[in-house]
Motif scaffolding. Sequence first.
Motif, PDB file in Angstrom:
ATOM      1  N   GLN A  82     -21.384  25.065  45.230  1.00  0.00           N
ATOM      2  CA  GLN A  82     -21.363  25.685  43.904  1.00  0.00           C
ATOM      3  C   GLN A  82     -21.166  27.191  44.032  1.00  0.00           C
ATOM      4  OE1 GLN A  82     -25.410  25.699  42.078  1.00  0.00           O
ATOM      5  NE2 GLN A  82     -25.833  24.103  43.586  1.00  0.00           N
ATOM      6  N   VAL A  91     -22.895  20.203  38.780  1.00  0.00           N
ATOM      7  CA  VAL A  91     -22.196  20.305  40.061  1.00  0.00           C
ATOM      8  C   VAL A  91     -22.395  19.045  40.904  1.00  0.00           C
ATOM      9  CG1 VAL A  91     -22.069  21.596  42.209  1.00  0.00           C
ATOM     10  CG2 VAL A  91     -22.274  22.817  40.049  1.00  0.00           C
ATOM     11  N   ASN A 133     -27.154  23.890  35.870  1.00  0.00           N
ATOM     12  CA  ASN A 133     -25.918  24.049  36.628  1.00  0.00           C
ATOM     13  C   ASN A 133     -25.839  23.043  37.782  1.00  0.00           C
ATOM     14  OD1 ASN A 133     -23.459  25.276  37.440  1.00  0.00           O
ATOM     15  ND2 ASN A 133     -24.578  26.461  38.982  1.00  0.00           N
TER      16      ASN A 133
END
Length: 705
Positions: free
Chosen positions: A483, A513, A509
């Motif tokens: 990431q 991912v 996040n």
Amino acid sequence: MQADKCRTSCRGVRKELVIESPTQRKNAAQGEVEAESPVPVQAKPKLIEPLDYENVIVQKKTQILNDCLREMLLFPYDDFQTAILRRQGRYRCSTVPAHAQEEAQSLFVTECIKTYNSDWHLVNYKYEDYSGEFRQLPNKVAKLDKLPVHVYEVDEEVDKDEDAASLGSQKGGITKHGWLYKGNMNSAISVTMRSFKRRFFHLIQLSDGSYNLNFYKDEKISKEPKGSIFLDSCVGVVQNNKVRRFAFELKMQDKSSYLLAADSEMEMEEWITTLNKILQLSFEAAMQEKRNGDSHEDDEQSKLEGSGSGLDSYLPELVKSTREAEIKLKSESRVKLFYLDPDAQKLDFSSAEPEVKPFEEKFGKRILVKCNDLSFNLQCCIAENEEGPTTNVEPFFVTLSLFDIKDNRKISADFHVDLNHFSVRQMLATTSLALMNGGRQSSPALQDILHEAAMQYPKQGIFSVTCPHPDIFLVARIEKVLQGSITHGAEPYMKSSDSSKVAQKVLKNAKQVCQRLGQYRMPFAWAARTLFKDTSGSLDKNARFSALYKQDSNKLSNDDMLKLLADFRKPEKMAKLPVILGNLDITIDNVSSDFSNYVNSSYIPMKQFETCTKTPVTFEVEEFVPCIAKHTQPYTIYNNHLYVYPKYLKYDSQKSFAKARNIAICVEFKDSDEEDSQPLKTWWACVHKKRLCCSFTPSPKPGIL
């Protein structure tokens, strides 16, 4: 014409005389004399081929068979005998893959595979005793190492009663002999079945009434014993079956002990009864001597008071001691005189040919590594209903390996560990379980023994170190799901303020991912710790892992890691490295002799393996043994591992992409160069795929930057 030639040669000489120095002129004159004298040609030595014994026997067969001394030249037909020794391994099944020998296309490969499965053929020579030095030839009459003591008339004591009394004290008492197995309880290593050695024990009584338990390599008790156990220092004989059946222990006064074992229970009981009887007699004799000593002191005191002169009573003792010293001197002188005979000087050939043993798997210092926990300061509950434990906000993967900064190299393979919580593992996209092992089904025997649930997430590994020393480090490299850059991914973990909001942001996040790029990894952090205190292999159990340092994107190779470890003991250098707030809990310990439930680096279970799914499985990590002569050992198991380490990728010359990043390297193995050929399924060391049944993939991918 001849005058012109002479004149020309003289002019040439005259020119040379002008150029040359006197020293050169002298050397030239000597060279001309040597050139004129004949040089002797040295004849080359004639090469003589060694005698071909078998060829001579064949050529002169008739002559030898008619010779009356033919037995001295011909070998006996029954000289050797062959026996089959079953191959003993530590595995539950063969290390060679199933059907490997049938599918081998080369005779050389077939013969190599047989060396891992076939039994040993042991050759015993019947007349081997006759192949040594002539003084070692077998003889029906037993040869004594020491010359017999000759007693002459001048050596006889006047008082024969004292001789008879002393001789009777030596011949009396308890005697016993037989074969036992001796184990060393006082060595630095623990006693195992291998440490027992078969010895011939002989119980004798000395002239002072005490007993010795001597042990020999064979039944020839006339030789010097390999060792002795002084029973006057023994305090007890008890049965001890912890290490071996029919074993008993002799406890000594200095807290040490001797562990012996018999072949049967009856022999063990006989030895224990005999030794306890001797200890009882020794105890009674000591008590009687103590009582006699007290009465003797009273008698001596009365004799001194009633005697007018002590010199008269001292003279007989002085004469007796002088007589004994004279007899001893004569006896030793006569023995030394007979040593001049060459037949009396026996040569020791016991260590000329060592005992033949099958090749065994060799290991260095074995270390058990237990991975307990990996936690960062940035944590929260990742469940949507916020009901559950507080864990890391994203999955992390740990890779353990050993580095030797003294030899400047990596000395072990990688051991991959997944310490993530169950709820964190669910963030990754599920992968299908492929029941493939190089293109065919796994062995049914292994499928019944090795359960996927127990093998899926290993947390214990066994490392081996052949040359232990304090400059060996256990290094943990931590990776996460790809990431962005390392700096961007590590920044939230390096701050300590307002962690709840940051954790939620990172969690959101990470979920996105993991669904898209869950199979790709990126470097994140590293930590290290020392293993040994000294060169003897003593583990440094008090040491802990260092702080978690952020991984530098420009220092990812093993060479870069060795440079960092070289400065590990320099606080001023390590203080400059950025630290990630977290803790890695890993403990180390020695591997006990009865350790069970583990598999080797090829996932072959040991004989002590338990089939219970709840018991954790321990993995052996392969050691990269140094390529030097003293550590070279023959291969005893089938091991087909190929380690591929992509070092670097030069991407500067391309002009298609101005800013290229997230470049994935795909490593494939193919059995042909055809365009439509499919890649072979090979083992890939990714943590989320490190399972028994899904550990092979056609396209492995390393970490990405």
